[in-house]
Design a protein around this motif. Structure first.
Motif, short mmCIF file in Angstrom:
data_model
loop_
_atom_site.label_atom_id
_atom_site.label_comp_id
_atom_site.label_asym_id
_atom_site.label_seq_id
_atom_site.Cartn_x
_atom_site.Cartn_y
_atom_site.Cartn_z
N LEU A 16 53.77 29.92 53.73
CA LEU A 16 52.47 30.04 54.39
C LEU A 16 51.69 28.73 54.48
N GLY A 17 52.14 27.69 53.76
CA GLY A 17 51.42 26.43 53.76
C GLY A 17 50.47 26.33 52.58
N PRO A 18 50.03 25.11 52.25
CA PRO A 18 49.21 24.89 51.05
C PRO A 18 47.83 25.52 51.11
N VAL A 19 47.29 25.72 52.32
CA VAL A 19 45.95 26.31 52.42
C VAL A 19 45.95 27.74 51.89
N ALA A 20 47.09 28.45 52.03
CA ALA A 20 47.17 29.83 51.56
C ALA A 20 46.98 29.91 50.05
N THR A 21 47.53 28.94 49.30
CA THR A 21 47.37 28.98 47.86
C THR A 21 45.95 28.67 47.43
N VAL A 22 45.22 27.90 48.25
CA VAL A 22 43.80 27.65 47.96
C VAL A 22 43.02 28.96 48.09
N VAL A 23 43.37 29.78 49.08
CA VAL A 23 42.74 31.09 49.23
C VAL A 23 43.01 31.95 47.99
N ALA A 24 44.27 31.92 47.51
CA ALA A 24 44.61 32.68 46.31
C ALA A 24 43.81 32.21 45.10
N ASP A 25 43.65 30.90 44.98
CA ASP A 25 42.87 30.35 43.88
C ASP A 25 41.42 30.79 43.98
N ALA A 26 40.86 30.74 45.17
CA ALA A 26 39.47 31.16 45.37
C ALA A 26 39.29 32.63 44.99
N VAL A 27 40.20 33.48 45.42
CA VAL A 27 40.11 34.90 45.12
C VAL A 27 40.23 35.15 43.61
N SER A 28 41.03 34.32 42.93
CA SER A 28 41.17 34.50 41.48
C SER A 28 39.84 34.28 40.76
N TYR A 29 39.03 33.35 41.26
CA TYR A 29 37.72 33.13 40.65
C TYR A 29 36.77 34.28 40.94
N LEU A 30 36.88 34.87 42.12
CA LEU A 30 36.06 36.04 42.43
C LEU A 30 36.44 37.20 41.51
N LEU A 31 37.74 37.42 41.31
CA LEU A 31 38.18 38.48 40.41
C LEU A 31 37.75 38.20 38.97
N SER A 32 37.78 36.93 38.57
CA SER A 32 37.31 36.57 37.24
C SER A 32 35.83 36.90 37.08
N ALA A 33 35.04 36.56 38.09
CA ALA A 33 33.60 36.86 38.03
C ALA A 33 33.36 38.37 37.92
N LEU A 34 34.13 39.14 38.67
CA LEU A 34 33.98 40.60 38.61
C LEU A 34 34.39 41.13 37.24
N GLY A 35 35.43 40.54 36.65
CA GLY A 35 35.85 40.97 35.33
C GLY A 35 34.81 40.68 34.27
N ILE A 36 34.21 39.49 34.33
CA ILE A 36 33.17 39.14 33.36
C ILE A 36 31.93 40.02 33.58
N ARG A 37 31.66 40.33 34.84
CA ARG A 37 30.54 41.22 35.15
C ARG A 37 30.77 42.61 34.57
N ALA A 38 32.04 43.04 34.56
CA ALA A 38 32.37 44.38 34.07
C ALA A 38 32.33 44.49 32.55
N MET A 39 32.21 43.36 31.85
CA MET A 39 32.18 43.39 30.39
C MET A 39 31.02 44.22 29.85
N GLY A 40 29.89 44.12 30.52
CA GLY A 40 28.71 44.84 30.05
C GLY A 40 28.20 44.28 28.74
N GLY A 41 27.37 45.06 28.07
CA GLY A 41 26.82 44.63 26.79
C GLY A 41 25.58 43.77 26.96
N GLN A 42 24.87 43.63 25.87
CA GLN A 42 23.65 42.83 25.85
C GLN A 42 23.91 41.50 25.15
N GLU A 43 23.44 40.43 25.77
CA GLU A 43 23.55 39.10 25.18
C GLU A 43 22.15 38.59 24.90
N PRO A 44 21.87 38.26 23.64
CA PRO A 44 20.52 37.77 23.33
C PRO A 44 20.25 36.43 24.00
#
Length: 411
Positions: A162-190
């Protein structure tokens, strides 16, 4: 139990983003070469200048993160990296992609990486009890090596199809999924306690370095890791020139020489905690730190053919195995020696220094490789690495002395 579940989300988010990073490994230089037809000077600048400027941008972010809740910062840095990386395929699709854009994105991602690492270390220390930190860091380390094993081959296949640009898209999506995972942690942080003085003072920018240099055990470890990481990374490009150029190895052989030994990192990280339990933290830190320094000099003797390939794989396996043991013990030791209200500044200063030293040593060894040839330059780096154990802490120290906490609370 609740904190264990939240750590599971954090661990999963880390693994997702790490896999995305390795899927896109080498994508920026390939885009610069194949799409923008950049020459060697621009390709070198993309990695060195991007890292240096990114480190400079990250300097004020360490103190800024210190007095904020860490989970929103983690989510924010993931979204910054997602948005920055996504501009590349968007510009490519519109036919307006430029080298300047690649450079700016590399700076933004480098600064966000440092800030994320600083915030995640501080968050981990508040999330888990001290006795669980080594287990957590060992899991992060094993995940890092696992993604190192599987990411580049998958990314290489994706680039071929697919070319190198496709892997940049995959990398970008991985950060979005990471953000969603951290958001799903829940809990209170002082919310961290703010200082009475408002605003960011100029002196705050140096607080992380002040803490490191004032600590008799962190100080030598700081210089050890900066020098060791910089010298090891500085020889990577020279080894590629030697193996792919002078010795005539095929690209798949070069990739195999580094993918297979990554199994050593997975094994080492799994052994880190049992070794510490049996022999003690300081002893394992020193022994692993010494052993990891003896391997790289062997790369100066690589020859052609199967024997040369096996030599590289053996040296890299030994090096990576020792690093797999050393890294989680080192990360835990550093957290234990730093009070909670200084962790972000300390980790930020550590990462900034490591990135800068790596960039400078890589540039310097590039010049040495040109003047002396790749093999002598690799050998010189290996000889210098043999001296790095002299910078390891010579005696064990308490995790955090009673004097450090009150002093930290006063600042």
């Amino acid at each position: 139990m609740e904190n264990g579940r939240r750590f599971g989300w954090l661990w999963g988010a880390y693994g997702t983003s790490a896999l995305g990073t390795w899927l896109a490994f080498g994508a920026f230089p390939l885009i610069a070469i194949q799409v923008l037809h950049a020459g060697p000077a621009k390709v070198a600048a993309l990695s060195s200048v991007g890292a240096l400027v990114g480190a400079a941008v990250a300097v004020p972010l360490g103190p800024w993160v210190e007095f904020r809740r860490k989970r929103p910062v983690l989510i924010g840095m993931d979204l910054v990296r997602f948005a920055a990386l996504l501009t590349i395929p968007a510009a490519f699709a519109l036919g307006v992609l430029s080298f300047v854009q690649l450079l700016v994105v590399s700076v933004v991602v480098a600064a966000a990486d440092i800030t994320f690492r600083a915030a995640s270390g501080a968050y981990l220390k508040t999330l888990l009890p001290a006795e669980d930190l080594l287990v957590a860091n060992a899991r992060f380390e094993s995940t890092a090596w696992t993604t190192t094993i599987i990411g580049p081959p998958l990314g290489g296949a994706a680039i071929g199809l697919l070319g190198p640009v496709a892997t940049v898209v995959a990398d970008a999506v991985s950060y979005l999924l990471s953000a969603l995972g951290i958001r799903a942690m829940g809990g209170q942080e002082p919310r961290p306690e703010r200082r009475k003085a408002a605003g960011l003072r100029a002196g705050d920018l140096l607080d992380g370095w002040r803490h490191i240099l004032a600590d008799a055990t962190l100080r030598p470890l700081f210089f050890n890791t900066a020098l060791f990481n910089g010298l090891v990374m500085a020889t990577d490009a020279l080894l590629a020139v030697l193996m792919l150029g002078q010795l005539g190895f095929a690209p798949w052989q070069y990739g195999l020489a580094f993918a297979v030994p990554a199994i050593g990192g997975l094994l080492g990280s799994r052994l880190a905690r049992p070794l510490v339990v049996r022999f003690g933290q300081h002893r394992i830190l020193v022994v692993a730190g010494v052993l990891r320094a003896i391997w790289p000099v062997g790369l100066a003797f690589v020859g052609p053919g199967t024997g040369g390939l096996l030599l590289v794989m053996g040296v890299e396996f030994g090096l990576i195995f020792c690093c797999g043991v050393f890294n989680p013990v080192h990360a835990t030791y550093r957290l234990e020696r730093t009070s909670t209200d200084r962790v972000s500044r300390t980790l930020s200063a550590w990462s900034v220094t490591t990135k800068v030293s790596t960039a400078l040593l890589t540039a310097g060894w590039g010049v040495l490789g040109t003047l002396l040839g790749p093999r002598p330059a690799i050998g010189l780096a290996g000889v210098l690495l043999l001296a790095t154990p002299l910078l390891l802490p010579r005696r064990a120290a308490a995790p955090l002395t009673a004097e450090l906490e009150p002093a930290a609370r006063r600042t």
